[in-house]
Scaffold this active site. Structure first.
Site, short mmCIF file in Angstrom:
data_model
loop_
_atom_site.label_atom_id
_atom_site.label_comp_id
_atom_site.label_asym_id
_atom_site.label_seq_id
_atom_site.Cartn_x
_atom_site.Cartn_y
_atom_site.Cartn_z
N HIS A 137 -23.56 11.83 10.23
CA HIS A 137 -24.60 12.31 11.75
C HIS A 137 -24.17 10.16 11.89
O HIS A 137 -25.39 9.95 11.62
CB HIS A 137 -25.65 12.85 11.26
CG HIS A 137 -27.18 13.01 12.10
ND1 HIS A 137 -26.83 13.48 12.76
CD2 HIS A 137 -26.68 12.39 13.52
CE1 HIS A 137 -27.46 14.02 14.40
NE2 HIS A 137 -27.23 12.89 14.52
N ARG A 144 -24.76 18.96 17.65
CA ARG A 144 -26.03 19.24 16.40
C ARG A 144 -24.82 20.27 15.33
O ARG A 144 -24.55 21.13 16.10
CB ARG A 144 -27.29 19.26 17.02
CG ARG A 144 -28.46 18.52 17.65
CD ARG A 144 -28.31 17.87 16.10
NE ARG A 144 -29.76 17.06 16.72
CZ ARG A 144 -29.23 15.60 17.22
NH1 ARG A 144 -28.55 15.23 16.97
NH2 ARG A 144 -30.45 14.48 17.82
N ASP A 203 -19.47 15.43 12.64
CA ASP A 203 -20.75 13.87 12.38
C ASP A 203 -21.69 15.05 12.31
O ASP A 203 -22.62 14.42 11.91
CB ASP A 203 -20.58 13.40 13.24
CG ASP A 203 -21.51 12.25 13.25
OD1 ASP A 203 -21.41 11.63 12.61
OD2 ASP A 203 -22.01 12.31 14.10
N GLU A 215 -27.74 19.78 7.37
CA GLU A 215 -27.78 18.64 7.14
C GLU A 215 -28.77 17.88 6.29
O GLU A 215 -28.70 16.65 5.69
CB GLU A 215 -26.74 17.88 8.16
CG GLU A 215 -28.03 17.75 9.22
CD GLU A 215 -27.67 16.37 10.67
OE1 GLU A 215 -26.39 16.94 11.35
OE2 GLU A 215 -28.16 15.54 10.91
P1 NAI Z 1 -27.13 14.66 27.80
O1 NAI Z 1 -29.26 15.64 28.04
O2 NAI Z 1 -27.55 13.20 28.85
O3 NAI Z 1 -26.48 15.35 28.08
C1 NAI Z 1 -26.73 17.16 27.47
C2 NAI Z 1 -25.42 17.23 28.83
O4 NAI Z 1 -25.37 19.37 28.48
C3 NAI Z 1 -25.76 17.64 30.00
O5 NAI Z 1 -25.03 17.23 30.91
C4 NAI Z 1 -26.23 19.49 30.40
O6 NAI Z 1 -26.69 20.22 31.15
C5 NAI Z 1 -25.69 19.59 29.19
N1 NAI Z 1 -25.84 21.08 28.62
C6 NAI Z 1 -27.02 21.54 29.06
N2 NAI Z 1 -27.41 22.81 28.35
C7 NAI Z 1 -26.10 23.79 27.84
C8 NAI Z 1 -25.97 24.45 28.03
N3 NAI Z 1 -25.92 25.85 27.43
N4 NAI Z 1 -24.00 24.88 27.90
C9 NAI Z 1 -23.54 23.38 28.18
N5 NAI Z 1 -23.88 22.41 28.54
C10 NAI Z 1 -25.00 21.97 28.31
O7 NAI Z 1 -27.61 13.79 26.40
P2 NAI Z 1 -26.37 13.60 26.15
O8 NAI Z 1 -27.48 12.01 25.28
O9 NAI Z 1 -25.28 13.41 26.38
O10 NAI Z 1 -26.29 13.63 23.72
C11 NAI Z 1 -25.81 14.97 23.81
C12 NAI Z 1 -25.97 15.42 22.27
O11 NAI Z 1 -25.52 14.75 21.39
C13 NAI Z 1 -27.47 15.57 21.88
O12 NAI Z 1 -28.16 16.49 22.44
C14 NAI Z 1 -27.85 15.54 20.47
O13 NAI Z 1 -27.56 16.29 20.19
C15 NAI Z 1 -26.38 14.42 20.22
N6 NAI Z 1 -26.69 13.34 19.88
C16 NAI Z 1 -25.47 13.14 19.08
C17 NAI Z 1 -26.21 12.19 17.70
C18 NAI Z 1 -25.06 11.56 16.93
O14 NAI Z 1 -25.57 10.54 16.36
N7 NAI Z 1 -24.28 12.06 16.54
C19 NAI Z 1 -26.72 10.71 18.55
C20 NAI Z 1 -27.55 11.18 19.94
C21 NAI Z 1 -26.60 12.54 20.20
#
Ligand code: NAI
Length: 327
Positions: A293, A232, A256, A261
């Site tokens: 994005h 993000r 991205d 944005e």
């Molecule tokens: P997920 O929930 O599977 O993984 C997120 C990880 O971050 C978890 O292991 C969690 O413990 C960790 N986390 C939480 N707080 C943290 C902190 N303070 N410090 C370090 N790690 C922390 O989520 P996923 O599916 O892997 O997605 C991650 C992020 O990617 C989403 O939150 C979203 O913002 C972004 N995203 C971007 C997209 C894009 O098109 N560019 C599309 C989908 C998601």
């Protein structure tokens, strides 16, 4: 169910129409905001995306319109005031995973483009310029890659980078024993910053991660560090990043996502004056690449988004509960 879609693009309509299970869908191109809530007639569900701002004012307006469900067609929910939604008895569901491969692969695409300058080479060769001057990159092999947030996307990204022969360091607030068993090292955040040649952000945006990359954390990093952000925009303090692009601390920045944005991304502004000096300054650096994005944007992901959204609504309709509800 009657569903009002906001921030609708042609591809949303295409995939939601294709997989519709008898719902009445009303599409609006405009994003959801205090004024556009006027467009809601008798729909009991709104379907929104990453840059719709569901603050308290919007949610109060939704409640007044008898909306009962906010269906996010994305994973992140930092744009929703969950407290107000709960107080107004509006359920919030999301699509927690559509294609983590799509985002992880896009992060790798950004890294490879930034490093090997394929975007510049493409233009050069088409103009008959076959010079290699200034196209030099570096081997990814044996470089140290720091991954912050090792959930669904982060894990896939790690696997790909291991394939390149990189050394992986990870930081997360929860540790996954499977990753430790595979010999991947969790390290404190400061150590990750100090040792990584490349840092990729895959954690959610929340109060703990807001501006995680800032002047003081950038000072801990190696000179010429590469930073990839597909998480993000607000994970990075953009003005601080610009300062460290100017002084050479950041060797490459691939984004991205961008904090502001929502004013520009997903829309054609090619004939407009862009009134965002930070974004425009970013675009002047030869070692910055920005995509709008699009990490999620594959046919597999769009299919999954539509399927999961309809499944979420079916679960709420049939049982009143849904695994993908955000409490
Ligand atoms: P997920 O929930 O599977 O993984 C997120 C990880 O971050 C978890 O292991 C969690 O413990 C960790 N986390 C939480 N707080 C943290 C902190 N303070 N410090 C370090 N790690 C922390 O989520 P996923 O599916 O892997 O997605 C991650 C992020 O990617 C989403 O939150 C979203 O913002 C972004 N995203 C971007 C997209 C894009 O098109 N560019 C599309 C989908 C998601």
């Amino acid at each position: 169910m009657k569903i009002a879609f906001f921030s609708t693009k042609s591809y949303d309509k295409q995939y939601f129409d294709l997989f519709n299970e008898g719902h009445e869908l009303r599409y609006h191109e405009i994003s959801l905001n205090p004024t556009s809530t006027e467009l809601i007639k008798d729909e009991t569900c709104v379907c929104v995306f990453v840059n719709d701002n569901l603050n308290a004012e919007v949610i109060n307006a939704l409640a007044a319109k008898q909306v009962k469900i906010i269906a996010l067609r994305c994973a992140g929910f930092n744009n929703v005031d969950l407290g107000t939604a709960k107080a107004k008895n509006i359920k919030v569901v999301r699509v927690p995973s559509y294609s983590p491969h799509a985002v992880a692969e896009h992060a790798v695409a950004l890294l490879l483009t930034l490093n090997r300058k394929t975007h510049k080479a493409y233009n050069r060769v088409r103009e008959g310029n076959f010079s290699l001057e200034k196209l030099e990159g570096f081997d990814l092999y044996q470089k140290t890659v720091g991954v912050i947030g090792v959930g669904k996307i982060g894990k896939i990204f790690i696997n790909i980078m291991k394939g390149f022969g990189c050394k992986i360091l990870i930081y997360d607030i929860v540790q996954d024993p499977e990753l430790i068993q595979k010999g991947i090292s969790y390290v404190p955040l400061n150590e990750l910053f100090a040792q990584s040649d490349i840092i990729s952000l895959h954690c959610p945006l929340n109060p703990q991660t807001h501006h995680l990359i800032n002047d003081s954390t950038l000072k801990l990093m190696k000179d010429h560090v590469y930073i990839i952000n597909t998480g993000r925009g607000a994970l990075i303090h953009t003005e601080d990043a610009i300062k460290h692009l100017k002084n050479g601390k950041i060797g490459g920045l691939a984004l991205d996502v961008y904090e502001q944005e929502s004013d520009f991304f997903f829309t054609d502004h090619s004939s407009d004056i862009i009134n965002d000096d930070v974004l425009m300054r970013l675009m002047t650096f030869p070692n910055v690449i920005i995509t709008s994005h699009q990490g999620f944007f594959t046919k597999e992901a769009l299919t999954q988004i539509a399927h999961t959204t309809f499944a979420n609504l079916k679960a709420l309709n049939n049982t009143g509960v849904c695994d993908n509800e955000i409490k």
